[in-house]
Design a protein around this motif. Structure first.
Motif, PDB file in Angstrom:
ATOM      1  N   UNK A 286       0.567  -1.505   0.093  1.00  0.00           N
ATOM      2  CA  UNK A 286      -0.206   0.118  -0.401  1.00  0.00           C
ATOM      3  C   UNK A 286       0.668   1.510  -0.008  1.00  0.00           C
ATOM      4  N   UNK A 287       2.245   0.932   0.199  1.00  0.00           N
ATOM      5  CA  UNK A 287       2.808   2.365   0.152  1.00  0.00           C
ATOM      6  C   UNK A 287       4.326   2.343  -0.583  1.00  0.00           C
ATOM      7  N   UNK A 288       3.843   1.767  -2.074  1.00  0.00           N
ATOM      8  CA  UNK A 288       4.294   1.971  -3.275  1.00  0.00           C
ATOM      9  C   UNK A 288       3.957   1.598  -3.905  1.00  0.00           C
ATOM     10  N   UNK A 289       4.219   2.211  -5.551  1.00  0.00           N
ATOM     11  CA  UNK A 289       3.824   1.790  -7.029  1.00  0.00           C
ATOM     12  C   UNK A 289       3.202   0.916  -7.139  1.00  0.00           C
ATOM     13  N   UNK A 290       2.164   0.174  -7.935  1.00  0.00           N
ATOM     14  CA  UNK A 290       1.690  -0.299  -8.338  1.00  0.00           C
ATOM     15  C   UNK A 290       2.792  -1.348  -9.799  1.00  0.00           C
ATOM     16  N   UNK A 291       3.051  -2.309  -9.225  1.00  0.00           N
ATOM     17  CA  UNK A 291       4.373  -2.809  -9.911  1.00  0.00           C
ATOM     18  C   UNK A 291       3.166  -3.823 -11.219  1.00  0.00           C
ATOM     19  N   UNK A 292       3.573  -3.149 -12.547  1.00  0.00           N
ATOM     20  CA  UNK A 292       2.965  -4.121 -13.870  1.00  0.00           C
ATOM     21  C   UNK A 292       4.404  -5.167 -14.537  1.00  0.00           C
TER      22      UNK A 292
ATOM     23  N   UNK B 127       7.330  -1.052 -15.162  1.00  0.00           N
ATOM     24  CA  UNK B 127       6.529  -1.715 -16.060  1.00  0.00           C
ATOM     25  C   UNK B 127       7.574  -2.589 -16.390  1.00  0.00           C
ATOM     26  N   UNK B 128       7.896  -4.445 -16.165  1.00  0.00           N
ATOM     27  CA  UNK B 128       8.686  -5.209 -16.331  1.00  0.00           C
ATOM     28  C   UNK B 128       8.699  -5.329 -18.281  1.00  0.00           C
ATOM     29  N   UNK B 129       9.187  -5.136 -18.445  1.00  0.00           N
ATOM     30  CA  UNK B 129       8.914  -5.611 -20.317  1.00  0.00           C
ATOM     31  C   UNK B 129       9.213  -7.305 -20.298  1.00  0.00           C
ATOM     32  N   UNK B 130       8.674  -8.700 -20.226  1.00  0.00           N
ATOM     33  CA  UNK B 130       8.906 -10.158 -21.194  1.00  0.00           C
ATOM     34  C   UNK B 130       8.929  -9.845 -22.068  1.00  0.00           C
ATOM     35  N   UNK B 131       9.797 -10.705 -22.731  1.00  0.00           N
ATOM     36  CA  UNK B 131       9.954 -10.938 -24.334  1.00  0.00           C
ATOM     37  C   UNK B 131      11.057 -10.579 -25.375  1.00  0.00           C
ATOM     38  N   UNK B 132      10.955 -10.553 -26.322  1.00  0.00           N
ATOM     39  CA  UNK B 132      11.817 -10.310 -27.109  1.00  0.00           C
ATOM     40  C   UNK B 132      11.046  -9.501 -28.318  1.00  0.00           C
TER      41      UNK B 132
ATOM     42  N   UNK C   8      -1.446 -16.396  -9.609  1.00  0.00           N
ATOM     43  CA  UNK C   8      -1.618 -15.285  -8.404  1.00  0.00           C
ATOM     44  C   UNK C   8      -2.100 -13.650  -8.827  1.00  0.00           C
ATOM     45  N   UNK C   9      -1.295 -13.666 -10.105  1.00  0.00           N
ATOM     46  CA  UNK C   9      -1.506 -12.412 -10.385  1.00  0.00           C
ATOM     47  C   UNK C   9      -2.390 -11.924 -11.360  1.00  0.00           C
ATOM     48  N   UNK C  10      -3.746 -11.155 -11.180  1.00  0.00           N
ATOM     49  CA  UNK C  10      -4.847 -11.024 -12.246  1.00  0.00           C
ATOM     50  C   UNK C  10      -4.338 -10.652 -13.836  1.00  0.00           C
ATOM     51  N   UNK C  11      -5.130 -10.134 -14.673  1.00  0.00           N
ATOM     52  CA  UNK C  11      -4.563 -10.113 -15.508  1.00  0.00           C
ATOM     53  C   UNK C  11      -5.651  -8.569 -16.385  1.00  0.00           C
TER      54      UNK C  11
ATOM     55  N   UNK D  99       8.051  -9.289  -8.580  1.00  0.00           N
ATOM     56  CA  UNK D  99       7.985  -8.230  -9.133  1.00  0.00           C
ATOM     57  C   UNK D  99       6.688  -7.974  -9.855  1.00  0.00           C
ATOM     58  N   UNK D 100       5.615  -8.905  -9.817  1.00  0.00           N
ATOM     59  CA  UNK D 100       4.588  -7.989 -10.894  1.00  0.00           C
ATOM     60  C   UNK D 100       3.093  -8.159  -9.744  1.00  0.00           C
ATOM     61  N   UNK D 101       2.566  -7.110  -9.964  1.00  0.00           N
ATOM     62  CA  UNK D 101       1.545  -7.620  -8.875  1.00  0.00           C
ATOM     63  C   UNK D 101       0.132  -7.478 -10.237  1.00  0.00           C
ATOM     64  N   UNK D 102       0.346  -7.020 -11.246  1.00  0.00           N
ATOM     65  CA  UNK D 102      -0.551  -6.730 -12.674  1.00  0.00           C
ATOM     66  C   UNK D 102       0.093  -7.060 -13.398  1.00  0.00           C
ATOM     67  N   UNK D 103       0.009  -8.473 -14.063  1.00  0.00           N
ATOM     68  CA  UNK D 103      -0.358  -8.188 -15.463  1.00  0.00           C
ATOM     69  C   UNK D 103      -0.644  -7.044 -16.657  1.00  0.00           C
ATOM     70  N   UNK D 104      -0.072  -7.025 -18.177  1.00  0.00           N
ATOM     71  CA  UNK D 104      -0.771  -5.768 -18.728  1.00  0.00           C
ATOM     72  C   UNK D 104      -0.661  -6.549 -19.675  1.00  0.00           C
ATOM     73  N   UNK D 105      -1.727  -7.195 -20.477  1.00  0.00           N
ATOM     74  CA  UNK D 105      -1.737  -8.257 -21.688  1.00  0.00           C
ATOM     75  C   UNK D 105      -2.068  -7.815 -22.224  1.00  0.00           C
ATOM     76  N   UNK D 106      -1.931  -6.389 -23.157  1.00  0.00           N
ATOM     77  CA  UNK D 106      -3.315  -5.395 -24.228  1.00  0.00           C
ATOM     78  C   UNK D 106      -3.399  -6.451 -25.224  1.00  0.00           C
TER      79      UNK D 106
END
Length: 376
Positions: A197-203, A234-239, A297-300, A273-280
């Motif tokens: 609750x004290x740190x930015x959301x980790x995407x 935001x951590x970007x996984x992949x290439x 356990x990471x929502x999308x 490292x991830x609180x929310x996975x952003x898969x657009x």
């Protein structure tokens, strides 16, 4: 057919040939091994070949240690005629339609993308209005053969909700499955995210850095959040081909992790490292990354289309916004950052779903379906 029931698996991924060593994509070989665990007879894999070794994300196997027989560089119907299997499983693609003519009573197709999804994927790669018109005309022209091949086959295995909802009515023996490689023991060890609750959301974003996976939407999301005065990472996984361009466009807070080995590095990194996975992902393909994120356990947060919407709408495992709407992505992240308990609740529902769909259970159901078709 021989007394020992034979399952013929037709693969589109090439097998690398390097002397007596065979190279496989890791996801491909793990799936083949799970089929081998459940099938009560011999398995033959038909695939194209390539010369030399594999990549860092591949696996080398001595040819005499394979759990199946290999048949390389044969047309699918020729392979079936040679092996005389109890049943053959092949991707539903034009190159494999001839299998339903070889023997429809022994042919099962894996359906990943229906006509609408295939059209969407191809249009995303079109460079002009003329190209889009030609692509649309081509899809329409191929539609009769597409539908006829499914109707003729003994069964179809639909990977994900998009293909299931669009085409299950065409088959006399359809089944729904979810393709991923997360075993039950990993799911059992997972816990729903509990953001600070004290740190930015980790995407996080995970996927190939190509247009049809939408990595540019993830980077634009961070820029939009920062323009609103909100801190975000935001951590970007992949290439992929777009990575240099995206790295140049990325502002503060975006980290590029590259393509990581799945079990050894991707899973622990996402957990930590991830609180929310952003898969657009703008196209409605059955992306395994949705499921892999849920299993930890990471929502999308994703785009609203046939492949993802059921996970958000029916299972509560994430949130959907209109395709391409960066402002809506930012609105949702802003709300979740203010109410992190929503992330934990959705992560719990994501795990609830995945506990019923561990990878070994999905393959066991697929083998059971094949055995039912083959009556073995």
């Amino acid at each position: 057919m021989s007394d020992e029931p034979v399952l013929l698996l037709v693969q589109s991924d090439p097998v690398g040939v390097d002397g007596r060593t065979r190279w496989f994509d890791r996801k491909t070989i793990s799936g083949l091994r799970m089929f081998a665990l459940g099938w009560p007879g011999r398995i033959v894999v038909s695939a194209p070949s390539s010369s030399g070794g594999g990549t860092a994300l591949g696996e080398a196997v001595p040819s005499d240690e394979l759990e199946f027989d290999l048949l390389l560089d044969r047309a699918p119907s020729d392979a079936a005629a040679l092996v005389d299997p109890a049943v053959v499983l092949a991707l539903h693609a034009p190159a494999n339609y001839a299998l339903s003519a070889w023997d429809p009573t022994r042919t099962v197709f894996t359906l990943e993308n229906g006509l609408r999804q295939r059209l969407r994927v191809e249009l995303l790669q079109a460079r002009s209005a003329l190209s889009r018109a030609r692509i649309t005309a081509g899809i329409v022209r191929r539609a009769p053969a597409f539908h006829r091949s499914i109707r003729r086959a003994a069964g179809v295995q639909c990977n994900g909700y998009a293909s299931w909802s669009a085409h299950r009515h065409l088959s006399g023996s359809p089944m729904l499955f979810f393709d991923h490689r997360v075993p039950g023991e990993v799911i059992a060890a997972s816990r729903a995210v509990e953001p600070s609750t004290e740190a930015p959301i980790r995407l996080g974003f995970s996927g190939r850095h190509i247009p049809i996976k939408g990595p540019h939407h993830a980077v634009r999301l961070v820029a939009e959040l920062r323009a609103r005065g909100l801190d975000a990472t935001m951590t970007m996984y992949g290439d992929g081909a777009l990575r240099p361009e995206i790295e140049r466009a990325a502002g503060p807070g975006v980290t590029f992790a590259g393509a990581l080995p799945f079990a050894e590095e991707w899973i622990p990194s996402v957990r930590e490292n991830v609180d929310l996975m952003v898969l657009p992902y703008p196209q409605a393909d059955p992306a395994g990354t949705y499921l892999e994120s849920f299993a930890l356990g990471v929502p999308v947060l994703g785009f609203a289309h046939e492949a993802f919407s059921p996970f958000a709408r029916d299972h509560g495992a994430g949130w959907e916004v209109p395709v391409g709407d960066t402002a809506a992505l930012a609105d949702t992240v802003q709300e979740l950052g203010a109410t992190p308990q929503m992330l934990t609740a959705a992560g719990t529902k994501a795990l609830d779903f995945m506990r019923c769909h561990a990878s070994e259970d999905e393959f066991a159901a697929r083998v059971a379906h094949l055995r039912d078709v083959a009556q073995v």
